[in-house]
Every structure is written in structure tokens, then in C-alpha cells.
Design an enzyme around this catalytic site. Structure first.
Site, PDB file in Angstrom:
ATOM      1  N   ASP A   1    -104.707  25.555 -19.182  1.00 22.76           N
ATOM      2  CA  ASP A   1    -104.255  26.074 -20.413  1.00 22.76           C
ATOM      3  C   ASP A   1    -104.530  27.469 -20.153  1.00 22.76           C
ATOM      4  O   ASP A   1    -105.469  27.992 -19.852  1.00 22.76           O
ATOM      5  CB  ASP A   1    -104.932  25.594 -21.700  1.00 22.76           C
ATOM      6  CG  ASP A   1    -104.541  26.235 -22.990  1.00 22.76           C
ATOM      7  OD1 ASP A   1    -103.649  25.206 -23.464  1.00 22.76           O
ATOM      8  OD2 ASP A   1    -104.878  27.141 -23.143  1.00 22.76           O
TER       9      ASP A   1
ATOM     10  N   ASP B   1     -98.230  26.541 -23.176  1.00 24.19           N
ATOM     11  CA  ASP B   1     -98.806  27.192 -21.994  1.00 24.19           C
ATOM     12  C   ASP B   1     -99.767  26.177 -21.277  1.00 24.19           C
ATOM     13  O   ASP B   1    -100.735  26.656 -20.613  1.00 24.19           O
ATOM     14  CB  ASP B   1     -99.569  28.283 -22.431  1.00 24.19           C
ATOM     15  CG  ASP B   1    -100.721  27.944 -23.413  1.00 24.19           C
ATOM     16  OD1 ASP B   1    -101.901  28.483 -23.419  1.00 24.19           O
ATOM     17  OD2 ASP B   1    -100.449  27.058 -24.172  1.00 24.19           O
TER      18      ASP B   1
END
Length: 612
Positions: free
Chosen positions: A473, A516
Site C-alpha cells: 500500500d 493504491d
């Protein structure tokens, strides 16, 4: 074990602890009445009714009160279920995931039910939306009729978002008027009234969206100036809000509008707006495909009308037309065939047809000779099939071929009808890409990743070698999107994808789950756990080093780091879902540890993450 009564100070601490949790929590007594609930539970309740519990006031909705039943036996101490209810505060339905656990005394008699409620509406709707979109692509690949395809999509969309009434309007060929196309849930009288309306500013949500090419969200039709000419019509049919998204072609041309009506004033959430835009995008692909098919059909008709050969050729016209004699020499070669193969007519006349299709045509016409030469049949038509064609530049391509045998002046000749199937193959490949790969980065999506994880586990079981799953992430990604725009975020995600691919081996996998979030799947590590950890750590360090290097985003230098969670696996000792959860838990711990680091999963991490 019997429960000890809470002392005053203990109760205050416990109450404050519960109130601090975002999860809705409650406790029922043996008669099914709530004796304790936290602030999140009270705030989520509609039509609150007051109860006293240990000297404190708690609340409960009528729906929850109606669901109360006294505790019976504790055969199943933990129970879970999903339920849908109307949330009047948000003005929409929501899906709750309810978990309840029975607490008993030493004799096994039920004392309390301790429960929690989690709103999973967005997760449910997102999954249903993905299923709807995949179904739409599958139906398009199966050549389902245009109207049936859009109708099925609208029904599925409305099912995913209860209370929504969908409408698809298309622009007329002149691009000036909206035509009613698909709106199965809207009143027929309303659809007929707006059919053919001219687009322009202040022409409701759809007329304005088609005119401006911009999203037009009207939360309250009764009081919005965009609806000043149509408010009475809409309100007379109990339509109170309308969110309209323009349907665009791949080149940005407005094709129509995709609208969501409600029978109450409301505005879309960010997730709902994203869902409508995704729907409009897919509908645009379907419409553009339909227009292309119509144009292709029109082009074929023009071509057929322009070719003057024989009535048989006209009757069997498709695209290219080639006639050969019984020896395989080419006698005629029309302009369509010339475009397909790249040869001029002069280059192929009186030469053997094998220069165009190395085997199939000759083999097929020889078969005709052996079976029909003595029959004197006036016309024999072959079954179309796909073969490989050979262009002038030496490239092979998929081609649809149908061969007919006719007699001219007592001599047999063969008429070959050919069409280039390259576009159909490309469409199938594009559908496959949309179904299994991320549109932004080109990386495998969740569906393909899960398939690769399953295969990796099977390979691990056969070889005895460990594998590793990394959950990545990007740190502070939201800051980039919020301050520089989503286009900058997209550029970063594309560059991160390229860097991740450069950090792994050819047989490893990199996937994007969305936003993301990325996943790296490492295979064929050591059969010794400690060495496998070292190998995975080496890759993680390489990724950390590579991803922390500066990024050039359209001339703007940007720094970004990842938080990485790593989970080892061997064979199928854990399920695929649990493996992802383990890596995810480790990633959250990496963030908690200060970000820009990689941590390996252990069971303690899962407990902390689950509590969080």
C-alpha cells in the site's frame, strides 16, 4: 463461567471503551431485551426508543425491538447473518452484517447475547457491480441483441442499488434530440413525454448532461432551476431526484445519457457516483460496438451492390470474392479480396490459390471434385469455416472461408467467399483483457491474481517449496490525489507498476487490487522456512529501495514509499482468502510501525488488526 457483576468504576471504563469503538455493539439479556449498547449502535438506530440499562439510557430501533426473542438453548454460541434495512438518516437501504455470541452460566443456561453490527453496503454493492459488468461483457461477446443486453444491464444495476430507477437515452443521428431507449422501471407515460426532447442548458438532468457533456447531479427536482420546465412532469410521476452521466464514445463524443432517478430527494455518495460512471462507460462501449456493427453491415451492403460478377457471387457475397478453376488457378479477385490479402488483381490472376491460403482452399475444392464431379449439380455450397490466410507481406491472419461449386459452360469452378476475422479476435482479446487485467496499469486484477495464487499453491504442494505473498500500500497516496489531482495519482500508479515488475522474476506475479493496493506473488522459494523468509526479505528490500526513488510526474518530482506486509505459504495450508488477509494484516502493522518498511505476518498481527 458465571459473569461477575461490574463494579461502578469498571462499568464506566467498559462503557467508555465501547463508545470509542466505531463498530455497533450491543448486549441483550436472557429475555432478548437490550441492556447495553454503545454510541455507534445508538447513532445507527432509527425511530429511537429509550430503555434503561444499569442506570443509563440506551436506544433501540423498532425493527430491532421487533426482532427480539428470549434466549433458548446455547447449541450454537455464535451466529452470523446479513440483513437489509432502510436508513432514514442516509435516505437509502443498507446491508448489515450481524454477529451474535451467546454467553452461558456454569450450568450452560444462556445469560446474555453479545453482538456487533457492521455496515457492508458498499462492499456488497461493489461486488455486485463487478459481477454485473462482467456479465455485460460476456453477453456482448456472445452477441446478445443490443436492446436485450442493455435491458439486462439496467435490471442488474437497479438490483444492486435498491431504490434506483435507471434510464438510458440515446442521441438521434443529428445529435440534437434524446430518444427513449431503455427504462424498464420508469413510468411509460413519463418516458413517452421526454422522448425526442431537444438537448440544451436547463433541460433537466439528461438534456443538460447531453448538451454539456458533463455529469449533472440534481438532488431535488422540485427546487432545481435545471428542471424548471420539467419539474411538474417529473413530480407528477413521483420522481424527486435525477443523477445523469453523459455516455461518451472512446473519442469523447456524446452518445446519450445514463440516469439514476429516485422517488425521494438525495445526492450520490462518492461510491455511488463512481458506480454510475462505470456503468455509463460500459454502456458506451456497448453502444459504440452496436454502431460499429451497423456501420460494418452498411459497408458490406454497399460492397455487395458495387460488385458485378454473377448472380451466384451476388447471392453469396460477404467480403472478398475469389473464383478458381478445377486446377486451383485464380480466375477473379475482387477489390475486397485485394484489401484483405494486400495483392492487386494483376498480381494473383492465373496463379495457384495456395499463395493466399496454403492448404484449406485447395483441400476443400479437391473434396468437392471427388464427391460431386459426376453429378452435374448446378450449385453446391460449402459450410463456412475459419482458416489461416496469407497476406502479401507474409503475415498470417484468421479468415472465414466458404467455398461454393458451380458449373459454367459444363466446367466446374469454385467461388470462395472470405472475410477477415482479425477484428473479432481482437474484440475477444479485449474482453479477456477487461475481465482479467487492470485498465490503468495493465497488471493482473484480483480475479486473475486469485487464479495464480491457486496455481502457485498447487505447485508448492508438488515441489515442497515455499511461496510468499506481499501486500503493498502506497504511503500518503491520498495526499497526492487530493492536492495534485487524480491524473497525477494515475501516473504514479503506472510508474510504481513498472518498478514492481522490474523487482521480480519472470515466473513471479504483480497484481493491482485497486486504488493504491498492489500484490506481489513469489513462487519457488526455499523448502527451508528460514531461507524462504530471507529470500522474500531480499525482494521486499529491493522493492522498498526501488519505490522510494523520486518519480517524475509530468515534470513534478514526487517521493513515495510503500508499506509492505509479507505472508509465507506452503501448499494449501491456509485458504487463498486467509493468505491475503495475513499479508494485509502485516501491511497494516508495517504502516503502524512508521511506514516505508516490510513486516512478515504472525498470528499476533492478525489479532491486533482484527481488533482494529
Amino acid at each position: 463461567m458465571a459473569l461477575n457483576p461490574l463494579r461502578p468504576n469498571d462499568f464506566d471504563f467498559f462503557r467508555e471503551f465501547l463508545d470509542a469503538l466505531p463498530l455497533q455493539c450491543f448486549v441483550k439479556n436472557a429475555h432478548g431485551h437490550i441492556v447495553l449498547s454503545n454510541t455507534a449502535y445508538q447513532n445507527a438506530s432509527t425511530e429511537p426508543t429509550a430503555y434503561k440499562a444499569n442506570g443509563r439510557c440506551v436506544h433501540e430501533s423498532k425493527a430491532q425491538i421487533a426482532a427480539q426473542t428470549p434466549l433458548a438453548h446455547a447449541d450454537e454460541t455464535i451466529a452470523t447473518h446479513e440483513e437489509m434495512r432502510w436508513n432514514s438518516q442516509r435516505g437509502r437501504y443498507q446491508t448489515d452484517y450481524v454477529i451474535q455470541k451467546t454467553i452461558t452460566d456454569d450450568a450452560g443456561q444462556p445469560l446474555y447475547i453479545v453482538g456487533s453490527i457492521l455496515d457492508i453496503s458498499e462492499q456488497k454493492q461493489f461486488q455486485l457491480q463487478i459481477d454485473t459488468e462482467l456479465k455485460l461483457l460476456e453477453m456482448q461477446a456472445a452477441d446478445v441483441p443490443f436492446t436485450q443486453l442493455l435491458t439486462q444491464f439496467v435490471h442488474s444495476f437497479e438490483s444492486n442499488f435498491p431504490g434506483v430507477l435507471c434510464s438510458i437515452l440515446l442521441l438521434d443521428p443529428e445529435g440534437r434530440h434524446l430518444l427513449h431507449t431503455i427504462a424498464p422501471s420508469l413510468p411509460e407515460a413519463y418516458c413517452q413525454a421526454i422522448h425526442g426532447v431537444e438537448i440544451g442548458p436547463n433541460i433537466g438532468s439528461c438534456g443538460t448532461a447531453a448538451y454539456t457533456g458533463q455529469d449533472t447531479i440534481v438532488a431535488d427536482i422540485a427546487n432545481d432551476p435545471l428542471w424548471q420546465h420539467f419539474a411538474d412532469l417529473a413530480l407528477s410521476h413521483d420522481l424527486r431526484s435525477c443523477w445523469s452521466i453523459p455516455i461518451l464514445s472512446t473519442k469523447g463524443r456524446v452518445l446519450g445519457t445514463f440516469a439514476n432517478y429516485h422517488r425521494y430527494p438525495c445526492s450520490p455518495t462518492a461510491k455511488e457516483l463512481q458506480a454510475i460512471k462505470r456503468g455509463a462507460y460500459l454502456v458506451g462501449l456497448v453502444i459504440e460496438h452496436e454502431l460499429a456493427e451497423k456501420q460494418l453491415a452498411a459497408d458490406k451492403m454497399i460492397l455487395q451492390e458495387s460488385v458485378q460478377h454473377t448472380q451466384t457471387i451476388l447471392d453469396n457475397m460477404a467480403d472478398g470474392v475469389i473464383t478458381i478453376d478445377i486446377t486451383g488457378r485464380i480466375e477473379s479477385f475482387n477489390s475486397a479480396a485485394s484489401r484483405i490479402f494486400g495483392y492487386s488483381t494483376e498480381e494473383v490472376l492465373f496463379k495457384n490459390v495456395s499463395m493466399l491460403m496454403p492448404e484449406p482452399f485447395a483441400g476443400q475444392h479437391d473434396d468437392y471434385l471427388s464427391r460431386h464431379q459426376s453429378t452435374g449439380s448446378a450449385s453446391i455450397v460449402g459450410v463456412p469455416r475459419e482458416v489461416e490466410g496469407l497476406r502479401k507481406d507474409g503475415s498470417l491472419f484468421p479468415m472465414r472461408l466458404s467455398v461454393s461449386k458451380i458449373f459454367r459452360a459444363g466446367q466446374a469452378i469454385f467461388i470462395g467467399l472470405v472475410s477477415d476475422n482479425t477484428l473479432d479476435h481482437q474484440r475477444r482479446e479485449e474482453i479477456h483483457r477487461l475481465a482479467f487485467f487492470d485498465a490503468l496499469t495493465g497488471l493482473p486484477n484480483r480475479r486473475l491474481l486469485m487464479d495464480r495464487i491457486k496455481k502457485a499453491m498447487l505447485t508448492s504442494a508438488r515441489s515442497g517449496l515455499h511461496g510468499a505473498l506481499m501486500f503493498l500500500d502506497l504511503d500518503h497516496f491520498k495526499y497526492l490525489n487530493d492536492n495534485y489531482g487524480h491524473h497525477m495519482g494515475d501516473l504514479l500508479l503506472q510508474q510504481v507498476s513498472e518498478r514492481l515488475l522490474s523487482c521480480v522474476r519472470e515466473n513471479d506475479s504483480v497484481a493491482r487490487l485497486g486504488g493504491d493496493e498492489f500484490v506481489v506473488l513469489l513462487e519457488s522459494l526455499s523448502d527451508v522456512p528460514a531461507l524462504a523468509v530471507e529470500q522474500a526479505q531480499t525482494v521486499a528490500n529491493k522493492i522498498l529501495e526501488r519505490l522510494r526513488q523520486p518519480y517524475d510526474l509530468s515534470g513534478h518530482t514526487h517521493l513515495s514509499t510503500p508499506s509492505i506486509g509479507v505472508a509465507l505459504f506452503l501448499a494449501e495450508q491456509v485458504s487463498m482468502d486467509d493468505l491475503l488477509k495475513h499479508a494485509d494484516a502485516a501491511m497494516y502493522q508495517a504502516k503502524a510501525a512508521g511506514r516505508n518498511t516490510a513486516l512478515f505476518y504472525d498470528s499476533a498481527m492478525q489479532a491486533v488488526t482484527s481488533a482494529h
